[in-house]
Write an enzyme that holds these catalytic residues in place. Structure first.
Site, PDB file in Angstrom:
ATOM      1  N   ARG A  97       0.813  -1.204   0.000  1.00  0.00           N
ATOM      2  CA  ARG A  97       0.000   0.000   0.000  1.00  0.00           C
ATOM      3  C   ARG A  97       0.853   1.262   0.000  1.00  0.00           C
ATOM      4  NH1 ARG A  97      -5.153   1.802  -1.156  1.00  0.00           N
ATOM      5  NH2 ARG A  97      -5.549   3.688  -0.006  1.00  0.00           N
ATOM      6  N   ASP A 121      -3.604  -4.507   3.061  1.00  0.00           N
ATOM      7  CA  ASP A 121      -4.580  -5.335   3.761  1.00  0.00           C
ATOM      8  C   ASP A 121      -5.909  -5.384   3.022  1.00  0.00           C
ATOM      9  OD1 ASP A 121      -2.940  -6.023   5.894  1.00  0.00           O
ATOM     10  OD2 ASP A 121      -3.407  -4.188   6.988  1.00  0.00           O
TER      11      ASP A 121
END
Length: 437
Positions: A97, A121
């Site tokens: 990310r 995630d």
């Protein structure tokens, strides 16, 4: 994928030193792209996500020297922009990310920045609109390849300061826009900016490099653009999420643990959130001491007697990254609590694993769960489970350490993404945990 084998039900004892903050490291590492001078960063956590970003910077042409396990120097004096259009970058860029935050520095310094849709995630939708709307406000042209999920922004004539009101107080979005704005012409004003300690750290580092940022620590940032930035030295704060995880672990395993050098002034409401669960937290200089809760801990209801609600909010509210830990710790409290996870719609779905272990949890909807504590009158039961994301993973690990019997946790790469050598550090406290290939 690795596996943890945990024999639970044993109290722990000892002293732990928190790692450097993962979320700060991801921002700070991207900022090295803003100058061709050397930057030295210490207290970098040795975890999967951070190491992936360091490898990405190396492939981008940044000269990296490892000083010791947690300290590096970086010099981006020969950046290879062709890498951004390679297939290798398309694979490596989407692996974490935090890669999204290279776009702001690249756009500011080189006039263009590209990124494949970043990973991270699986906790629900994580929009990037705030990032790119900020770049567009600064004068960049935006394009998106829907077939390849590839984003691009370009400003060959440079960026120009602007006023903007962010549609959400995104931490990574604010960081990305700030890094773009420091080299823009004129003044940029960012309202509804995130003001987490890690964002404050980024602003302080940029100011040490020669940027002109005021309003640090508030939700209104003013940035006067400069022509260039210089090198600096920077030390990353201890990780508040890991500190909260150690607090929860100590309480649920009824262990006596001291957490060293926690930077109390940057913990915000985290200690008070755990105290609402009845957990004793003592401040000893800059350390946290948690005594063994041999008589358990009792949830404190609201002053009108209604059930306690613990929810996440932008800083200085409670970070959403700790709600999973607070939820699992409440499973052995005396009393009931409502956990309200506002930000991500899939983050609470791991509770089915806790229910299988015997926890009394009612999942009301994707955002809310009611936990009825056991008060240690019955232990959780060991089971076999898989870690779905970083924070759920550490929560399941805490549950396994408190449970009766031997538990197996698979997919522990998810835990390793955010926690440095967690099994070694737990064994040093007396935990019976084994890492299996």
């Amino acid at each position: 994928m690795g596996t943890f084998k945990i024999e639970g039900g044993h109290p722990l004892n000892g002293v732990v030193q928190p790692q450097g903050a993962k979320n700060e490291a991801l921002q700070i590492l991207c900022a090295v792209l803003l100058t061709d001078e050397k930057i030295t960063i210490s207290n970098i956590p040795d975890i999967i996500d951070v190491n992936k970003l360091i490898d990405l910077l190396k492939n981008l042409g940044v000269v990296i020297e490892k000083i010791n396990r947690n300290s590096y120097s970086f010099q981006a004096n020969n950046v290879n922009l062709d890498y951004l259009e390679s297939d290798k970058f398309r694979e490596e860029g989407k692996a974490l990310r935090g890669s999204i935050m290279i776009v702001g520095p690249l756009l500011a310094r080189f006039g263009k920045g590209y990124i494949p849709k970043p990973g991270g995630d699986k906790i629900g939708r994580r929009r990037l609109d705030t990032h790119f709307e900020g770049f567009i406000n600064l004068g960049a042209t935006f394009r998106y390849n829907r077939e390849e999920y590839f984003y691009g922004v370009e400003a060959p004539d440079g960026l120009t300061g602007a006023y903007m009101l962010l549609d959400e107080a995104s931490v990574t979005g604010t960081a990305n826009i700030v890094m773009a704005a420091v080299l823009a012409k004129g003044v940029t004003t960012i309202y509804n900016a995130a003001c987490e300690p890690y964002l404050q750290q980024l602003c302080k580092m940029l100011n040490n490099m020669g940027a002109k940022i005021t309003g640090v620590g508030s939700n209104l940032l003013t940035i006067e653009g400069v022509d260039e930035l210089s090198g600096c030295e920077h030390r990353i704060l201890p990780d508040m999420i890991e500190i909260g995880s150690w607090i929860g672990l100590a309480a649920m395993t009824r262990s006596e643990i001291t957490i060293k050098d926690v930077s109390w002034e940057n913990l915000g409401v985290i200690p008070s959130a755990f105290r609402k669960l009845g957990i004793t937290i003592e401040k000893v200089n800059d350390d946290i001491y948690i005594p063994a809760h041999t008589n358990g801990y009792e949830i404190k209801g609201d002053i009108d007697g209604s059930i306690l609600t613990i929810s996440d909010a932008p800083w200085p509210g409670l970070t959403p990254d700790l709600l999973s830990v607070i939820l699992v710790v409440a499973a052995q409290a005396r009393g009931e609590v409502l956990i309200h996870q506002k930000m991500f719609e899939s983050r609470l779905f791991f509770v089915d694993k806790l229910i299988d272990m015997g926890a009394k949890i009612i999942l009301c909807d994707p955002h809310r769960a009611i936990i009825i504590g056991h008060d240690f009158k019955s232990q959780l039961k060991a089971t076999k489970m898989s870690s779905p994301d970083i924070r759920a993973g550490i929560s399941l690990l805490i549950a396994a350490l408190s449970a009766k019997g031997t538990s197996i946790i698979q997919n522990i790469d998810q835990i390793d993404r955010g926690y440095e050598n967690i099994d070694e550090r737990l064994r040093a406290l007396g935990a019976k945990i084994e890492r299996l290939d």
